[in-house]
Design an enzyme around this catalytic site. Structure first.
Site, mmCIF file in Angstrom:
data_model
loop_
_atom_site.group_PDB
_atom_site.id
_atom_site.type_symbol
_atom_site.label_atom_id
_atom_site.label_comp_id
_atom_site.label_asym_id
_atom_site.label_seq_id
_atom_site.Cartn_x
_atom_site.Cartn_y
_atom_site.Cartn_z
ATOM 1 N N GLN A 21 1.351 -0.968 -0.274
ATOM 2 C CA GLN A 21 -0.056 0.525 -0.092
ATOM 3 C C GLN A 21 1.047 1.410 -0.044
ATOM 4 O O GLN A 21 1.920 1.861 1.514
ATOM 5 C CB GLN A 21 -0.727 -0.175 0.972
ATOM 6 C CG GLN A 21 -1.593 -1.720 1.092
ATOM 7 C CD GLN A 21 -2.532 -1.480 -0.278
ATOM 8 O OE1 GLN A 21 -3.653 -0.279 0.387
ATOM 9 N NE2 GLN A 21 -2.847 -2.743 -1.161
ATOM 10 N N ALA A 29 -12.352 2.819 3.854
ATOM 11 C CA ALA A 29 -10.533 1.794 2.932
ATOM 12 C C ALA A 29 -10.138 2.172 2.089
ATOM 13 O O ALA A 29 -10.186 4.001 2.018
ATOM 14 C CB ALA A 29 -12.116 0.005 2.029
ATOM 15 N N HIS A 30 -8.865 1.169 1.716
ATOM 16 C CA HIS A 30 -8.035 2.457 0.617
ATOM 17 C C HIS A 30 -9.196 2.798 -0.739
ATOM 18 O O HIS A 30 -9.781 2.524 -1.266
ATOM 19 C CB HIS A 30 -7.318 1.349 0.401
ATOM 20 C CG HIS A 30 -7.453 0.276 0.059
ATOM 21 N ND1 HIS A 30 -6.814 -1.217 -0.669
ATOM 22 C CD2 HIS A 30 -8.447 -0.687 -0.565
ATOM 23 C CE1 HIS A 30 -7.144 -2.326 -0.812
ATOM 24 N NE2 HIS A 30 -8.541 -1.606 -0.835
ATOM 25 N N ASN A 31 -8.595 4.179 -0.418
ATOM 26 C CA ASN A 31 -8.561 4.719 -2.064
ATOM 27 C C ASN A 31 -9.895 4.915 -1.902
ATOM 28 O O ASN A 31 -11.006 5.721 -3.103
ATOM 29 C CB ASN A 31 -8.882 4.289 -3.263
ATOM 30 C CG ASN A 31 -7.076 3.927 -3.557
ATOM 31 O OD1 ASN A 31 -6.447 2.675 -2.804
ATOM 32 N ND2 ASN A 31 -6.383 4.508 -4.314
#
Length: 340
Positions: free
Chosen positions: A200, A241-243
């Site tokens: 990440q 969460a991511h993005n």
């Protein structure tokens, strides 16, 4: 601190109906009012308490029609809820510690850049190339990673962890034990059934005037940035969460989970315990009621959605009403079959 009713009325641009010299030293709910406190009436459900409340002063609407004379002095304003909020904010500002300086023990890397009039609490760690803007207050036991940037006049509560490369704008509040910039949940399945971690490499960007609740986690992007837009408010125990990208002035209530790469528009209201699927978009001005599940893109702005999968709230409520009738309908069918 003590203030007269007249002083408070001047602060919130209200008109006094009663004794402006009365002294106020605390706040109270209207139903629990007592001498020396000030309360407010914004919800008509609580009007009955207006007349018998023992609060010294009550903020009410300038259009409120009285059924009888209250015991309290009244302050009439255009918007009681907003005026009471302003009053609470002003009181909090006055009560806030103006302490500055660096408490010990703490660790500050020599490459870090610190603004003026800072407060840094004990056992805080500020790592390489971190930047903290003037007027910010970093409470005790905060971990600030490499290349983290914190803007001016921010308040970071105890136990917050800011991973490397996190960017925080001006006038932000991050409550206790929030974790910003932890790895996104990225794992690639392998032929043998195991999982390999996907690096990440991105970061988290939080714009100005954002509030992040206690124990909330916001994951760093796989690539690029996870973004929280200007003026947005995120409650406790929320997982971003991511993005993910959250627009401006959006409010997300407690225990919401937003899956990766989803984009939420501006001025949205997301109720408690809502689940949002990944890789979808939610249009601006969308309201999602509590415990709903948003599983596909919401293209039309301004809708109120409910249920799982989320649909227009009117349809959801109709379905629920029909479901509640199913036991009676089943019983009627059974009775009919017995007669036949």
């Amino acid at each position: 601190m003590k203030f007269t009713v007249d002083q408070i009325a001047g602060l919130i641009h209200g008109t006094v109906d009663g004794n402006g010299a009365d002294i106020i030293s605390d706040f109270s709910k209207i139903e629990e009012g007592k001498a020396g406190t000030i309360s407010f009436l914004a919800n008509p459900k609580y009007e009955a308490f207006l007349y018998d409340s023992k609060a010294t002063a009550i903020i009410i609407s300038e259009d409120q029609i009285l059924k009888k004379k209250p015991l309290a002095t009244l302050i009439r304003v255009a918007n009681p809820y907003l005026s009471f909020t302003v009053l609470l904010q002003k009181y909090q500002e006055m009560m806030a510690s103006n302490e500055t300086g660096i408490q010990q023990p703490s660790f500050i890397d020599s490459s870090a850049t610190l603004g003026e009039n800072l407060f840094i609490g004990t056992f805080t760690s500020i790592n390489r190339n971190a930047k903290i803007g003037s007027g910010s207050r970093i409470m005790n036991n905060v971990s600030i990673g490499v290349n983290v940037e914190i803007g001016e006049n921010c308040l970071i509560y105890p136990g917050v962890i800011l991973y490397a490369d996190t960017k925080i704008g001006n006038n932000c509040i991050i409550h206790a034990n929030a974790v910003i910039g932890s790895d996104g949940f990225g794992f690639a399945p392998q032929p043998d059934g195991t999982f390999t971690s996907i690096p990440q490499l991105g970061n988290v960007v939080i714009e100005d005037h954002v509030s992040i609740g206690a124990n909330t986690t916001i994951d760093r992007a796989t690539m690029g940035s996870t973004k929280i837009g200007k003026g947005s408010k995120i409650d406790n125990l929320v997982q971003i969460a991511h993005n993910v990208e959250v627009g401006q002035n959006t409010a997300i209530a407690a225990q919401v989970g937003v899956s990766g790469s989803t984009k939420i528009g501006d001025h949205c209201l997301i109720g408690g315990q809502v689940g949002v699927a990944g890789h979808i978009r939610i249009a601006s001005h969308t309201i999602v009621t509590a415990q709903s599940g948003v599983t596909k893109t919401v293209k039309t702005p301004g809708q109120t959605l409910g249920g799982t999968p989320a649909s227009p709230n009117v349809d959801y409520l109709k379905r629920n009403a029909l479901i509640r009738q199913l036991p009676d309908l089943f019983e009627k069918i059974n009775q009919t079959m017995k007669v036949e």
